[in-house]
Design a protein around this motif. Structure first.
Motif, mmCIF file in Angstrom:
data_model
loop_
_atom_site.group_PDB
_atom_site.id
_atom_site.type_symbol
_atom_site.label_atom_id
_atom_site.label_comp_id
_atom_site.label_asym_id
_atom_site.label_seq_id
_atom_site.Cartn_x
_atom_site.Cartn_y
_atom_site.Cartn_z
ATOM 1 N N ARG A 1 -2.174 -6.875 -0.982
ATOM 2 C CA ARG A 1 -2.596 -5.959 -2.053
ATOM 3 C C ARG A 1 -4.033 -6.233 -2.449
ATOM 4 O O ARG A 1 -4.801 -5.314 -2.747
ATOM 5 C CB ARG A 1 -1.693 -6.117 -3.285
ATOM 6 C CG ARG A 1 -0.316 -5.504 -3.099
ATOM 7 C CD ARG A 1 0.551 -5.762 -4.314
ATOM 8 N NE ARG A 1 1.908 -5.273 -4.092
ATOM 9 C CZ ARG A 1 2.951 -5.603 -4.861
ATOM 10 N NH1 ARG A 1 2.786 -6.417 -5.897
ATOM 11 N NH2 ARG A 1 4.147 -5.129 -4.597
ATOM 12 N N TYR B 1 0.847 -1.186 0.000
ATOM 13 C CA TYR B 1 0.000 0.000 0.000
ATOM 14 C C TYR B 1 0.886 1.240 0.000
ATOM 15 O O TYR B 1 1.932 1.239 0.638
ATOM 16 C CB TYR B 1 -0.903 0.006 1.241
ATOM 17 C CG TYR B 1 -2.062 0.953 1.127
ATOM 18 C CD1 TYR B 1 -3.108 0.682 0.257
ATOM 19 C CD2 TYR B 1 -2.106 2.133 1.872
ATOM 20 C CE1 TYR B 1 -4.173 1.567 0.124
ATOM 21 C CE2 TYR B 1 -3.177 3.009 1.756
ATOM 22 C CZ TYR B 1 -4.201 2.722 0.878
ATOM 23 O OH TYR B 1 -5.257 3.593 0.750
ATOM 24 N N ASN C 1 0.899 5.863 -0.825
ATOM 25 C CA ASN C 1 0.390 7.095 -1.419
ATOM 26 C C ASN C 1 1.613 7.942 -1.745
ATOM 27 O O ASN C 1 2.731 7.416 -1.778
ATOM 28 C CB ASN C 1 -0.637 7.776 -0.492
ATOM 29 C CG ASN C 1 -0.048 8.242 0.825
ATOM 30 O OD1 ASN C 1 1.171 8.347 0.983
ATOM 31 N ND2 ASN C 1 -0.916 8.526 1.778
ATOM 32 N N ARG D 1 -4.904 3.011 7.716
ATOM 33 C CA ARG D 1 -5.093 2.149 6.539
ATOM 34 C C ARG D 1 -4.220 0.895 6.617
ATOM 35 O O ARG D 1 -4.676 -0.207 6.302
ATOM 36 C CB ARG D 1 -4.773 2.936 5.270
ATOM 37 C CG ARG D 1 -5.757 4.075 5.052
ATOM 38 C CD ARG D 1 -5.338 4.972 3.916
ATOM 39 N NE ARG D 1 -6.231 6.125 3.853
ATOM 40 C CZ ARG D 1 -6.444 6.832 2.757
ATOM 41 N NH1 ARG D 1 -5.834 6.529 1.634
ATOM 42 N NH2 ARG D 1 -7.273 7.857 2.783
ATOM 43 N N ALA E 1 -10.738 -0.715 -1.153
ATOM 44 C CA ALA E 1 -10.190 0.583 -1.565
ATOM 45 C C ALA E 1 -11.095 1.758 -1.148
ATOM 46 O O ALA E 1 -10.609 2.776 -0.642
ATOM 47 C CB ALA E 1 -9.967 0.599 -3.068
ATOM 48 N N ALA F 1 -6.238 -4.664 0.101
ATOM 49 C CA ALA F 1 -6.254 -3.205 -0.094
ATOM 50 C C ALA F 1 -7.167 -2.836 -1.269
ATOM 51 O O ALA F 1 -7.923 -1.871 -1.203
ATOM 52 C CB ALA F 1 -4.839 -2.690 -0.326
ATOM 53 N N LYS F 2 -7.104 -3.626 -2.316
ATOM 54 C CA LYS F 2 -7.905 -3.355 -3.509
ATOM 55 C C LYS F 2 -9.392 -3.603 -3.226
ATOM 56 O O LYS F 2 -10.257 -2.813 -3.601
ATOM 57 C CB LYS F 2 -7.418 -4.276 -4.632
ATOM 58 C CG LYS F 2 -7.738 -3.771 -6.019
ATOM 59 C CD LYS F 2 -7.121 -4.668 -7.078
ATOM 60 C CE LYS F 2 -7.950 -4.607 -8.347
ATOM 61 N NZ LYS F 2 -7.652 -5.701 -9.256
ATOM 62 N N GLU G 1 -10.228 4.738 1.738
ATOM 63 C CA GLU G 1 -10.146 6.170 1.441
ATOM 64 C C GLU G 1 -10.856 7.021 2.469
ATOM 65 O O GLU G 1 -10.593 8.221 2.569
ATOM 66 C CB GLU G 1 -10.706 6.452 0.050
ATOM 67 C CG GLU G 1 -9.651 6.213 -1.025
ATOM 68 C CD GLU G 1 -10.209 6.270 -2.433
ATOM 69 O OE1 GLU G 1 -11.118 7.081 -2.661
ATOM 70 O OE2 GLU G 1 -9.733 5.502 -3.267
#
Ligand SMILES: [Zn+2]
Length: 156
Positions: free
Chosen positions: A143, A17, A19, A64, A150, A146-147, A154
């Motif tokens: 992953r 993950y 940003n 997160r 999503a 996380a997907k 957020e």
């Protein structure tokens, strides 16, 4: 010494993950199932050297990573650990937090004193390193989580 957390090859293998400012990776030697790390992408040796943007984004990113790690481990509780400096057990001088999903039956010593001693011992040993294949498999699952979440992530 080159910093392993500034090494793209290492990070790309482990990251689940990210940003613009932070990245979450799976630990090389997991102390418990779902033991992840998160850190600023910028090399700083202390969290008190984070800039204003990073300070603002830190808790949300922590939230997160914890969410993903707990889903992975099937846990609801966790330890969040920051070690600053060698005497505190920091082995890589790039500020990073450990997220350790915890369960009542996880066999990790219950007193913080024993716990930290055991944690320190394992961090220093090179035994129990995951292979790249094992890491890839775990990171793929992280992953995916996380997907899958999503939109929810957020909002954190
Ligand atoms: Zn670094």
């Amino acid at each position: 010494m080159a910093c392993p957390f500034c090494d793209d090859t290492n990070i790309n293998l482990r990251k689940f993950y990210e940003n613009d400012l932070f990245v979450g990776i799976y630990n090389l030697r997991p102390f418990v199932e779902g033991h992840v790390l998160f850190m600023p992408k910028r090399h700083v040796d202390s969290i008190f050297k984070l800039n204003d943007m990073e300070k603002k984004g830190l808790m949300s990113f922590a939230d997160r990573c914890v969410f993903i790690a707990l889903k992975y481990a099937g846990a609801y509780q966790f330890d969040l650990l920051l070690q600053e400096g060698g005497s505190a057990g920091q082995s890589i001088p790039h500020a990073h937090f450990h997220v350790l999903p915890r369960k009542f039956d996880d066999k990790v010593a219950t007193s913080k004193k024993e716990w930290l001693a055991e944690f320190g011992k394992r961090e220093k040993s090179s035994r129990g390193n995951l292979t790249n294949e094992e890491t890839e498999k775990i990171v793929k699952r992280l992953r995916f989580i996380a997907k899958e979440h999503a939109i929810q992530l957020e909002t954190l």
